[in-house]
Write a protein that holds these residues in place. Structure first.
Motif, mmCIF file in Angstrom:
data_model
loop_
_atom_site.group_PDB
_atom_site.id
_atom_site.type_symbol
_atom_site.label_atom_id
_atom_site.label_comp_id
_atom_site.label_asym_id
_atom_site.label_seq_id
_atom_site.Cartn_x
_atom_site.Cartn_y
_atom_site.Cartn_z
ATOM 1 N N ALA A 92 0.829 -1.211 0.000
ATOM 2 C CA ALA A 92 0.000 0.000 0.000
ATOM 3 C C ALA A 92 0.864 1.261 0.000
ATOM 4 C CB ALA A 92 -0.922 -0.007 1.217
ATOM 5 N N HIS A 93 1.860 1.307 0.861
ATOM 6 C CA HIS A 93 2.745 2.485 0.909
ATOM 7 C C HIS A 93 3.437 2.697 -0.438
ATOM 8 C CE1 HIS A 93 5.856 5.289 2.249
ATOM 9 N NE2 HIS A 93 6.722 4.496 1.634
ATOM 10 N N LYS A 94 3.924 1.629 -1.017
ATOM 11 C CA LYS A 94 4.602 1.728 -2.310
ATOM 12 C C LYS A 94 3.673 2.301 -3.373
ATOM 13 C CE LYS A 94 6.848 -1.214 -5.792
ATOM 14 N NZ LYS A 94 7.276 -2.603 -6.121
ATOM 15 N N THR A 95 2.426 1.864 -3.361
ATOM 16 C CA THR A 95 1.465 2.317 -4.365
ATOM 17 C C THR A 95 1.162 3.807 -4.224
ATOM 18 O OG1 THR A 95 0.438 0.136 -4.404
ATOM 19 C CG2 THR A 95 -0.850 1.967 -5.285
ATOM 20 N N LEU A 96 0.860 4.243 -3.002
ATOM 21 C CA LEU A 96 0.535 5.650 -2.804
ATOM 22 C C LEU A 96 1.737 6.540 -3.062
ATOM 23 C CD1 LEU A 96 -1.783 5.567 0.340
ATOM 24 C CD2 LEU A 96 -2.393 5.504 -2.074
ATOM 25 N N SER A 97 2.914 6.078 -2.697
ATOM 26 C CA SER A 97 4.130 6.845 -2.965
ATOM 27 C C SER A 97 4.337 7.001 -4.468
ATOM 28 C CB SER A 97 5.346 6.161 -2.337
ATOM 29 O OG SER A 97 5.235 6.123 -0.929
ATOM 30 N N TYR A 98 4.040 5.933 -5.223
ATOM 31 C CA TYR A 98 4.151 6.005 -6.679
ATOM 32 C C TYR A 98 3.176 7.031 -7.251
ATOM 33 C CZ TYR A 98 3.641 4.648 -11.569
ATOM 34 O OH TYR A 98 3.563 4.676 -12.935
ATOM 35 N N LEU A 99 1.943 6.984 -6.789
ATOM 36 C CA LEU A 99 0.947 7.930 -7.284
ATOM 37 C C LEU A 99 1.365 9.363 -6.983
ATOM 38 C CD1 LEU A 99 -2.331 6.096 -6.225
ATOM 39 C CD2 LEU A 99 -1.381 6.272 -8.531
ATOM 40 N N GLN A 100 1.874 9.585 -5.792
ATOM 41 C CA GLN A 100 2.276 10.938 -5.407
ATOM 42 C C GLN A 100 3.487 11.396 -6.198
ATOM 43 O OE1 GLN A 100 2.793 10.879 -1.141
ATOM 44 N NE2 GLN A 100 0.738 11.657 -0.825
ATOM 45 N N SER A 101 4.511 10.555 -6.280
ATOM 46 C CA SER A 101 5.745 10.972 -6.935
ATOM 47 C C SER A 101 5.546 11.213 -8.417
ATOM 48 C CB SER A 101 6.841 9.919 -6.717
ATOM 49 O OG SER A 101 6.473 8.677 -7.303
ATOM 50 N N ASN A 102 4.556 10.535 -9.016
ATOM 51 C CA ASN A 102 4.249 10.747 -10.427
ATOM 52 C C ASN A 102 3.128 11.759 -10.637
ATOM 53 O OD1 ASN A 102 5.719 8.706 -12.414
ATOM 54 N ND2 ASN A 102 5.405 7.654 -10.464
ATOM 55 N N ARG A 103 2.667 12.350 -9.533
ATOM 56 C CA ARG A 103 1.605 13.364 -9.576
ATOM 57 C C ARG A 103 0.391 12.855 -10.363
ATOM 58 N NH1 ARG A 103 6.491 15.966 -10.000
ATOM 59 N NH2 ARG A 103 6.954 17.318 -8.244
ATOM 60 N N ILE A 104 -0.028 11.660 -10.016
ATOM 61 C CA ILE A 104 -1.198 11.058 -10.643
ATOM 62 C C ILE A 104 -2.418 11.378 -9.787
ATOM 63 C CG2 ILE A 104 -2.314 8.884 -11.273
ATOM 64 C CD1 ILE A 104 0.463 7.724 -11.786
ATOM 65 N N PRO A 105 -3.434 12.032 -10.320
ATOM 66 C CA PRO A 105 -4.628 12.362 -9.528
ATOM 67 C C PRO A 105 -5.340 11.098 -9.057
ATOM 68 C CG PRO A 105 -4.573 13.627 -11.573
ATOM 69 C CD PRO A 105 -3.525 12.560 -11.692
ATOM 70 N N PHE A 106 -5.725 11.094 -7.791
ATOM 71 C CA PHE A 106 -6.493 9.974 -7.282
ATOM 72 C C PHE A 106 -7.357 10.439 -6.122
ATOM 73 C CE2 PHE A 106 -2.852 9.858 -4.458
ATOM 74 C CZ PHE A 106 -3.363 9.436 -3.243
ATOM 75 N N ILE A 107 -8.403 9.666 -5.854
ATOM 76 C CA ILE A 107 -9.211 9.872 -4.661
ATOM 77 C C ILE A 107 -9.298 8.557 -3.905
ATOM 78 C CG2 ILE A 107 -10.605 11.731 -5.644
ATOM 79 C CD1 ILE A 107 -12.887 9.690 -5.901
ATOM 80 N N LEU A 108 -9.579 8.666 -2.632
ATOM 81 C CA LEU A 108 -9.817 7.510 -1.795
ATOM 82 C C LEU A 108 -11.313 7.480 -1.489
ATOM 83 C CD1 LEU A 108 -6.702 7.958 0.430
ATOM 84 C CD2 LEU A 108 -6.996 6.438 -1.507
ATOM 85 N N LEU A 109 -11.959 6.421 -1.904
ATOM 86 C CA LEU A 109 -13.412 6.312 -1.822
ATOM 87 C C LEU A 109 -13.759 5.105 -0.967
ATOM 88 C CD1 LEU A 109 -16.233 7.193 -2.728
ATOM 89 C CD2 LEU A 109 -15.881 5.881 -4.823
ATOM 90 N N THR A 110 -14.404 5.337 0.158
ATOM 91 C CA THR A 110 -14.632 4.246 1.093
ATOM 92 C C THR A 110 -16.063 4.227 1.579
ATOM 93 O OG1 THR A 110 -14.016 3.428 3.295
ATOM 94 C CG2 THR A 110 -13.868 5.783 2.946
ATOM 95 N N ASN A 111 -16.502 3.042 1.941
ATOM 96 C CA ASN A 111 -17.792 2.888 2.607
ATOM 97 C C ASN A 111 -17.631 2.975 4.119
ATOM 98 O OD1 ASN A 111 -19.563 2.784 0.516
ATOM 99 N ND2 ASN A 111 -19.866 0.568 0.551
#
Length: 398
Positions: A60-79
């Protein structure tokens, strides 16, 4: 664009450099700018995707770090829910080792914050630990918030089976804004809306109080509508006498907790309440339904709310040199629950024509080797595999 759907997350920070610098390069021969493929937009679910109960999943940390470092827009959507977005984001940031912000974090009850027409009225908030959901509602701007615990503390006979819990309830409940006095309905406690923010802890008490409100006249506690059971009226007269609207924020029957088998969620409470309602009213056999509004994944209103937030975030992050962006074509929704994450992505009808592509991970509710009730575009091992597949579809190399 890729959107990953992660149950219970928020938007990350660290996007200080305009992404157009990363997307826009210059031809060595002509000097004219050209664009590389657009980065994948992601919507990511939390439980079962980023976390298993309170523990971070391995990549999980690796994934979010990748999204941030590549400035990829994302949202976290939870129930998930039960706490204010700022508190959830702080906890997630610590668990996942990634700094995040609240603006792109959508919980099950986040859309309630936009219901301004109730904010000056008396609403009942159900579920969650102690009165934390009341605090969330007040942070959203609701002025008068009552909980079932408040009612029990003031009138212990309303649910005698929880009397032994009164010492516990008294540590966080508040005096009611008005008495329960059916002989004087104009001054008696009246509930204008019922919001189930999070999983109820005291199912018996909560079901009893909700039942009382829905059988009342105009939401006045202690009254009983004379229209109940009237066959000449729609729904056999039930919920036809000004009773408040009942809102559920999360439809999940099951969710991935620390225990090795899925646990019942807010959807389990709703099913139990529907069973009680059917037993009292005659149910479908008598043409009676429990009238309610269900939000959260996989329902359309939650996805519309999330898409608006994602588009706003994308516009801020990916501003082109002329201030315009091409229409959002695709969002990748990453989740672990076929009944909510995958069904929601598959069935969502975007008013903007955006294609929501669902990706199912094997780290949560879904059991590897089984056939999911709702088929995703792709089944992968975990959230990192999901992002990698989405990037591959968009020909994004980072």
């Amino acid at each position: 664009m890729i959107q990953m759907h992660m149950t219970r997350l928020s938007r990350c920070s660290g996007y200080g450099i305009p992404l157009r610098r990363a997307l826009q390069t210059t031809s060595s021969r002509t000097g004219t700018p050209f664009r590389r493929p657009t980065p994948p937009l992601t919507a990511v679910s939390i439980d079962g995707v980023l976390l298993r109960s309170s523990d971070a999943l391995p990549r999980a940390h690796k994934t979010l770090s990748y999204l941030q470092s590549n400035r990829i827009p994302f949202i976290l959507l939870t129930n998930g829910g039960g706490k204010h977005e700022s508190q959830r984001v702080a906890e997630l940031s610590a668990k996942l080792g990634v700094d995040m912000e609240t603006s792109m974090f959508v919980q099950s009850h986040t859309p309630f914050a936009d219901m301004d027409h109730y904010k000056q009225k008396t609403v009942m908030v159900v579920g969650g630990v102690e009165d934390k959901c009341r605090a969330v509602a007040e942070a959203y701007g609701f002025k008068t918030v009552v909980t079932p615990g408040d009612i029990l503390t003031a009138y212990p006979d309303v649910w005698p089976f929880s009397k032994q819990l009164l010492p516990y309830y008294k540590t966080f409940t508040r005096p009611l804004p008005a008495p329960i006095d059916p002989a004087s309905p104009e001054t008696s406690l009246r509930i204008d809306a019922v919001f189930v923010y999070n999983d109820p802890r005291d199912w018996g008490l909560d079901a009893q109080i909700i039942k009382d409100v829905l059988l009342s006249s105009r939401g006045v506690l202690g009254t009983l509508s004379q229209k109940n059971g009237d066959k000449a009226l729609p729904n056999k007269g039930y919920q036809q006498d000004g009773q408040p609207t009942l809102y559920f924020s999360n439809p999940d029957l099951l969710w991935a907790a620390k225990y090795h088998l899925p646990r019942m969620g807010q959807g389990g409470f709703r099913e139990a309440l529907e069973g009680i309602w059917a037993a009292i009213t005659g149910g479908a056999a008598e043409g009676v339904q429990l009238q309610k509004v269900v939000m959260g994944k996989p329902y359309q209103p939650t996805y519309e709310f999330a898409e608006k937030r994602l588009m706003s975030h994308r516009q801020h992050l990916l501003r082109s040199h002329d201030g315009k962006l091409a229409p959002l074509k695709r969002v990748y929704m990453v989740g672990d629950n076929p009944a909510s994450d995958i069904a929601g992505g598959n069935n969502y009808k975007s008013p903007h024509g955006t294609d929501w592509a669902s990706i199912l991970v094997q780290t949560g509710v879904y059991v590897e080797g089984t056939t999911p009730a709702h088929r995703p575009r792709k089944i992968v091992g975990d959230v990192w595999d999901a992002v990698a597949w989405a990037a591959e579809q968009e020909k994004w190399t980072g």
